[in-house]
Structure formats: C-alpha cells, structure tokens
Write an enzyme that holds these catalytic residues in place. Structure first.
Site, PDB file in Angstrom:
ATOM      1  N   LYS A   1      41.464 -56.300 -22.544  1.00 57.21           N
ATOM      2  CA  LYS A   1      41.698 -57.708 -22.167  1.00 57.21           C
ATOM      3  C   LYS A   1      43.179 -57.924 -21.885  1.00 57.21           C
ATOM      4  O   LYS A   1      44.022 -57.716 -22.756  1.00 57.21           O
ATOM      5  CB  LYS A   1      41.241 -58.645 -23.285  1.00 57.21           C
ATOM      6  CG  LYS A   1      41.405 -60.118 -22.919  1.00 57.21           C
ATOM      7  CD  LYS A   1      40.815 -61.026 -23.970  1.00 57.21           C
ATOM      8  CE  LYS A   1      41.723 -61.292 -25.139  1.00 57.21           C
ATOM      9  NZ  LYS A   1      42.877 -62.151 -24.829  1.00 57.21           N
TER      10      LYS A   1
ATOM     11  N   ASP B   1      41.952 -62.294 -18.619  1.00 58.24           N
ATOM     12  CA  ASP B   1      41.721 -63.506 -19.423  1.00 58.24           C
ATOM     13  C   ASP B   1      42.809 -64.529 -19.126  1.00 58.24           C
ATOM     14  O   ASP B   1      43.725 -64.725 -19.923  1.00 58.24           O
ATOM     15  CB  ASP B   1      41.719 -63.096 -20.905  1.00 58.24           C
ATOM     16  CG  ASP B   1      41.506 -64.265 -21.846  1.00 58.24           C
ATOM     17  OD1 ASP B   1      40.924 -65.279 -21.424  1.00 58.24           O
ATOM     18  OD2 ASP B   1      41.929 -64.156 -23.018  1.00 58.24           O
TER      19      ASP B   1
ATOM     20  N   LYS C   1      41.897 -67.710 -17.955  1.00 58.79           N
ATOM     21  CA  LYS C   1      41.267 -69.024 -18.185  1.00 58.79           C
ATOM     22  C   LYS C   1      41.626 -70.038 -17.095  1.00 58.79           C
ATOM     23  O   LYS C   1      42.201 -71.095 -17.365  1.00 58.79           O
ATOM     24  CB  LYS C   1      41.674 -69.578 -19.555  1.00 58.79           C
ATOM     25  CG  LYS C   1      41.286 -68.687 -20.719  1.00 58.79           C
ATOM     26  CD  LYS C   1      41.628 -69.348 -22.053  1.00 58.79           C
ATOM     27  CE  LYS C   1      41.221 -68.515 -23.238  1.00 58.79           C
ATOM     28  NZ  LYS C   1      42.015 -67.262 -23.406  1.00 58.79           N
TER      29      LYS C   1
ATOM     30  N   ASP D   1      41.448 -75.535 -12.622  1.00 57.91           N
ATOM     31  CA  ASP D   1      42.172 -76.263 -11.567  1.00 57.91           C
ATOM     32  C   ASP D   1      41.120 -76.819 -10.614  1.00 57.91           C
ATOM     33  O   ASP D   1      39.918 -76.741 -10.910  1.00 57.91           O
ATOM     34  CB  ASP D   1      43.144 -75.285 -10.863  1.00 57.91           C
ATOM     35  CG  ASP D   1      44.356 -76.010 -10.260  1.00 57.91           C
ATOM     36  OD1 ASP D   1      44.172 -77.101  -9.680  1.00 57.91           O
ATOM     37  OD2 ASP D   1      45.466 -75.466 -10.366  1.00 57.91           O
TER      38      ASP D   1
ATOM     39  N   THR E   1      38.575 -72.466 -29.868  1.00 59.75           N
ATOM     40  CA  THR E   1      38.276 -72.538 -31.310  1.00 59.75           C
ATOM     41  C   THR E   1      39.407 -73.228 -32.071  1.00 59.75           C
ATOM     42  O   THR E   1      39.243 -73.593 -33.232  1.00 59.75           O
ATOM     43  CB  THR E   1      38.020 -71.141 -31.906  1.00 59.75           C
ATOM     44  OG1 THR E   1      39.063 -70.284 -31.465  1.00 59.75           O
ATOM     45  CG2 THR E   1      36.686 -70.594 -31.451  1.00 59.75           C
TER      46      THR E   1
ATOM     47  N   ARG F   1      44.046 -56.614 -33.175  1.00 57.75           N
ATOM     48  CA  ARG F   1      44.825 -55.996 -34.250  1.00 57.75           C
ATOM     49  C   ARG F   1      44.068 -55.017 -35.138  1.00 57.75           C
ATOM     50  O   ARG F   1      44.671 -54.009 -35.550  1.00 57.75           O
ATOM     51  CB  ARG F   1      45.511 -57.103 -35.068  1.00 57.75           C
ATOM     52  CG  ARG F   1      46.654 -57.730 -34.282  1.00 57.75           C
ATOM     53  CD  ARG F   1      47.065 -59.062 -34.845  1.00 57.75           C
ATOM     54  NE  ARG F   1      46.035 -60.070 -34.608  1.00 57.75           N
ATOM     55  CZ  ARG F   1      46.162 -61.340 -34.976  1.00 57.75           C
ATOM     56  NH1 ARG F   1      47.256 -61.749 -35.594  1.00 57.75           N
ATOM     57  NH2 ARG F   1      45.189 -62.201 -34.709  1.00 57.75           N
TER      58      ARG F   1
HETATM   59  O1  C5P Z   1      44.067 -59.303 -32.815  1.00 52.84           O
HETATM   60  P1  C5P Z   1      42.825 -60.129 -32.696  1.00 52.84           P
HETATM   61  O2  C5P Z   1      41.561 -59.315 -32.881  1.00 52.84           O
HETATM   62  O3  C5P Z   1      42.855 -61.362 -33.565  1.00 52.84           O
HETATM   63  O4  C5P Z   1      42.838 -60.591 -31.178  1.00 52.84           O
HETATM   64  C1  C5P Z   1      41.879 -61.470 -30.678  1.00 52.84           C
HETATM   65  C2  C5P Z   1      42.168 -61.784 -29.244  1.00 52.84           C
HETATM   66  O5  C5P Z   1      41.229 -62.779 -28.822  1.00 52.84           O
HETATM   67  C3  C5P Z   1      43.544 -62.366 -28.979  1.00 52.84           C
HETATM   68  O6  C5P Z   1      43.940 -61.945 -27.659  1.00 52.84           O
HETATM   69  C4  C5P Z   1      43.326 -63.843 -29.025  1.00 52.84           C
HETATM   70  O7  C5P Z   1      44.221 -64.562 -28.225  1.00 52.84           O
HETATM   71  C5  C5P Z   1      41.917 -63.955 -28.441  1.00 52.84           C
HETATM   72  N1  C5P Z   1      41.189 -65.142 -28.860  1.00 52.84           N
HETATM   73  C6  C5P Z   1      40.913 -65.444 -30.180  1.00 52.84           C
HETATM   74  N2  C5P Z   1      40.207 -66.542 -30.503  1.00 52.84           N
HETATM   75  C7  C5P Z   1      39.769 -67.359 -29.555  1.00 52.84           C
HETATM   76  C8  C5P Z   1      40.023 -67.085 -28.224  1.00 52.84           C
HETATM   77  C9  C5P Z   1      40.742 -65.948 -27.905  1.00 52.84           C
HETATM   78  O8  C5P Z   1      41.306 -64.699 -31.072  1.00 52.84           O
HETATM   79  N3  C5P Z   1      39.068 -68.406 -29.883  1.00 52.84           N
END
Ligand code: C5P
Length: 239
Positions: A34, A61, A63, A66, A125, A217
């Site tokens: 992503k 990603d 998003k 527009d 979220t 992560r």
């Molecule tokens: O490191 P981690 O697993 O938390 O990364 C989750 C990814 O998903 C990040 O790029 C974060 O911006 C994205 N994301 C999220 N929650 C959302 C929408 C997107 O964690 N509701």
C-alpha cells in the site's frame, strides 16, 4: 487465493530506498504493497513504478474525493501506472464513484492494462458518532453510515470497500459476496497494538468477511519481517 495474498503491506516508510528494500525482502511473502499519502507525496509517482518494477503489486491509497470528472481522470492515471487497487471516498457520492469505476474499466480496456479493484472508503475510523453528527452533520450512527455508503458503493459499480474489521461482518451481510472488503486495524495476537485501538486479529478479520488485510508495523517493525509475514499467512491458512 493463497493466504499470503491476503496481506497488503502498508509501505509506511519515508524514502524510495526503504520502500525498494521492503519490496525486495517481502514481495514473495505478501500480496501487495500500500502506497499512501506520505510516501507518494514525498517520493512522487515513480514510487509506484519502483514497487511494480521490483515485482510488487500496488494499492494506491490516495482516497480521491473531488468532482466526478477530476476523480475519473485521476483513476485513469492510476490505471496507466498499473496499480492493482485504487480508492476513493464513498462520500463523494454515486456519480463520482460511478464515473470513477467506468473510467477504470474504459482506460484498462483501451490500453490493455489490468483493471484495478476500485475501493470506496466509507467512514474514517477516526470519526466517532459525535464528529459525524455535530461536525459533519450526519444523523446516522457510524455503522449505519458505513453500511449506507457500502451499499451506495456497490450500486455505483465499485469493486469493494475499505473498512474496519469490526464492521466487516455487517458490511458483508449488506453487500453480499461479490464486493471486496479491505481492512486495516489488524493485529496478530503476538504483535504490539501500537496506536491502533479497536483491532482484530488476522483470523478474526477474515472470518468476519475481510478479503485483504492492510498490515504495516507488525511486519515492517519486526526483527524478522519475512518471518512475521509468514506467521500471519499461517494464521490465515484454511480460512
Ligand atoms: O502499521 P499499521 O498496521 O497500523 O498500519 C496500518 C495502515 O493502515 C496505515 O497505513 C494506516 O494509515 C492505515 N489505516 C488504518 N486505519 C484506518 C485506515 C487506514 O490504520 N482506519
């Protein structure tokens, strides 16, 4: 689909070099990468070429939100880059999503490029009931609004939605089996939650109806990213 193909690695790194290293290390252990705002804005569109050139698939990603014409042109550009997933905000409305999904189909047919899955982001979220009602003026609860927008996305020709794993079962119930559900907020039981609060494990998310899991992560920050991706894929085996 193999279990590893369900994993979309969030490429939340700050340089092209770090992205290329992650793709080289993990391309055979995850389904896609992503590319989000930070990396795209700092590295530019060539980051997409770098991931694809390195053998990875891309979820772009950005998003988009527009007027329909502008979003359609952006989606055409994403098709030309060869991305596998692209997303827009469902709150841009029926016409915006319909024009975006038509543009993806048209551009991919015209150029003989793969048709990306057009995903709709429902409610971020980070938005709670109070923000939705008092700031944005939406009277529905977040879950009602998510389901409303997921159904709208389906009727607009979108291929799927991005949503919390906690909402996946209700979405699956509302939109049926043909829409793809992509969920971030996923944490294996053995991984740190970092700043994610309402998480689900990979197995829980898939059982609830998720097709693809966006995970960053727990893989990237692990001492052994290949092993971490492998453990997650193993948890998904047979689901
Ligand atoms: O490191 P981690 O697993 O938390 O990364 C989750 C990814 O998903 C990040 O790029 C974060 O911006 C994205 N994301 C999220 N929650 C959302 C929408 C997107 O964690 N509701």
């Amino acid at each position: 689909m193999q279990p590893k193909d369900r994993i979309i690695l969030a490429l939340d790194v700050d340089s092209v070099k770090a992205a290329e290293d992650a793709v080289r290390l993990l391309k055979d252990h995850v389904g896609a990468f992503k590319v989000g705002f930070e990396l795209f804005t700092s590295a530019g569109p060539s980051i997409v070429d770098a991931v694809i050139g390195g053998g990875g698939k891309v979820f772009l990603d950005l998003k988009y939100h527009d007027i329909p014409n502008t979003v359609a042109k952006a989606v055409r550009a994403a098709v030309r880059m060869g991305v596998t997933f692209v997303d827009v905000h469902a709150s841009g409305g029926h016409k915006m999503m319909a024009v975006a999904s038509d543009a993806a189909r048209d551009e991919s047919e015209k150029l003989g490029m793969p048709l990306p899955v057009c995903l709709a982001v429902t409610v971020l979220t980070s938005m709670g009931e109070r923000e939705l009602r008092e700031e944005v003026g939406v009277a529905r609860t977040p879950l009602e609004q998510v389901l409303h927008l997921a159904v709208l996305a389906k009727s607009s020709g979108m291929g799927g939605v991005v949503a919390s794993p906690r909402e996946a079962a209700a979405i699956r119930n509302a939109v049926g089996k043909d829409m793809v559900i992509v969920t971030p907020g996923v944490r294996p039981a053995w991984a740190s939650r970092d700043d994610q609060n309402r998480v689900a494990t990979p197995g829980e998310a898939v059982k609830a109806g998720s097709d693809y899991l966006v995970i960053g992560r727990p893989i990237l920050a692990s001492n052994d990213p290949v092993e971490a991706a492998g453990r997650i894929a193993e948890e998904l085996h047979g689901l």
